[in-house]
Scaffold this active site. Sequence first.
Site, short mmCIF file in Angstrom:
data_model
loop_
_atom_site.label_atom_id
_atom_site.label_comp_id
_atom_site.label_asym_id
_atom_site.label_seq_id
_atom_site.Cartn_x
_atom_site.Cartn_y
_atom_site.Cartn_z
CD GLU A 234 -3.00 -0.76 0.03
OE1 GLU A 234 -3.46 0.39 -0.14
OE2 GLU A 234 -3.28 -1.73 -0.71
CB SER B 88 -39.34 -35.88 44.56
OG SER B 88 -40.66 -36.36 44.60
#
Length: 652
Positions: free
Chosen positions: A74, A349
Amino acid sequence: MLRIIALLTAVLLTLPQWARASESYKEKLLPRFATTVLDRNGKVLGFFYKDKFRLYAPYSQIPKKLIYAVISAEDERFFKHGGIDPLGILRAAITDLSRGKVVQGGSTITQQLAKMIYLSPKRTIERKLKEIELARKLEKNLTKQEILELYLNYVYLSNGAYGVKAASWVLFGKRNLKDLTLAQAALLAGIIRGPEFYNPFTHPQRALKRRNYVLKRMLENGYITKAQYERAIKEPLTPLKEPNKPKTAGYALDFIKFELLKKHIIPPNRLYTGGYTVYTSIDSEIQNYAQKVLKKYRDWYAKRHKLKDLQCAGMAIDKKGRVIFIVGGSDYAETKLNRAFQALRPIGSTAKPFTYLTAFQNGWSPLDFVSNLPIEKPMDKIDPRTGKRMWWKPQNYEHTFTPFVTVRDALIHSINVATLHLAMHFPGKIRKNLIKFEMISPKAPFDLSYILGSFPSNLYRIVRAYSAFQNNGIMREPYVVLKVKNLHGRTVYVGFPKLKKVSDPESVQILRSILQDVVKQGTARSIAYLTEHFDVAGKTGTTNDYKDAYFSGFTTSFVMSIWFGRDSYKRMWPGAAGGGVAAPPWGKIALKLCDKYKCGRFVPPYSEIVANYPPPTHFPEKEMEEIYYDQLINSLGEPQSDNETLSESLGG
């Protein structure tokens, strides 16, 4: 034509200071970053983010090979120019002059950064002039390293990934940039010029050609050797067959998010943008395994009984209270509701151990006797069909009754009516225990049906309460967030267990020994095979009309609860009890957990606790007490054996 010439002149001359860059430095220029969530082994669980997927990479963590690749691709003169490269602009201007419009920008990395932070992508002379001035401002206020850091965190790199760290995860499945190969670094650098044009998954040939071009430029610039270049160009484009899509939701992730927000660990407005790293206690291997096991059982039950809305849930914590896994349903893609902590249902239970613990806290022995005769109590309800008052007539699972039963056997076999007879001795104290164990709130109503688990709860609360049974009366609040680091790696939160003493250890140990018998010979005997390898204690839970099935239990290493039920709250099928529905997958997951976390034997051991049970002091009839002690005096066996003989002789 004159506007293009003006652009070139602006580069070569000093511009008036009409454009204003941000007055803040790097910190305020940083974009928003996703929060990363890791499991207990450092493996990525997922991410929290909005809009753009971006992970923060400070300059110190960006490898040189990636920096050299980006500069080669770049802006080769990046470290030499002051933000504007006249030679690059001149080359671009010549191209623009030949086309009659702005085609090439000739932008430096600094100019590209200025455009990403402040400007739109629209190509105009005015925007270009602003870009140049903003680039000058950035160069004045930032170092070259800071500019590169910002640039590599802003840049878009295809497939929804912004910044090199996010792209490393999406394209290669690598969270750390240092793990990138030279070829992968070159590919990332090459993609910058055209993220979708050079997308390696949709245009692999273009991407390969571009990557190799970047490698060639790196070789020509002296950043890599000939040998490195030749090895790199032979490497496959990406190790993944498709992009790594960031996971943003799931049963574990939703629970983690819940805790982060509930405890105010991360501000809500920063959770998706602050770039935090969240270290959690989730074991992703166990999480995935538990999900598969529960779904497999759910699918099998649903198919066999033709149920479309059958669901499952599961949760486990380790001995420090850290959440190992949390499953909220059969498949998150189909149902988002996390039934492990977001839904409230009766627990049946599962609630009974609190009654028996209360009894032991008040001097009762497992060898004591309790009535098992039918109970009938008037209710504050009128039968609409007859117009008469309704009566509460609780039933035992087998629909049979006996004159009496030992306390120990009543819990082992989960006998409803015997449990209610026991509870009538101290209902207020049971209520206090349920509040202390945080199963019900202090303001909650209370009646005898709560003894049988009619009150609403969830797996989170069950696991929390049962942790006290595992830990000699010390209850541990489950937690999942171990540590949080901010964007810059500083620790801002450390998780810790919240401990609460809820019982004396002696009473809990007596209860634990009976819960071991529940597995060995009681309602959870379907997983008795586990006891050959390690100690297991727990309790089944089944609600009225078989609407819910639970098994909640523990070993020396973890506490786990499993649930099955229908979202419609309708009956599953006749006989769908906790021991046959929830216990089998519990056992399968327990084997996996114990293989990894090493389960052992409880201390003190079962035999020692049983040998030291207090003698019975509660008898339905005085004659029974006399017979009991006569047999005890004349017996060479253990009191437990005498008790069984007594039960047989008196019809128990």
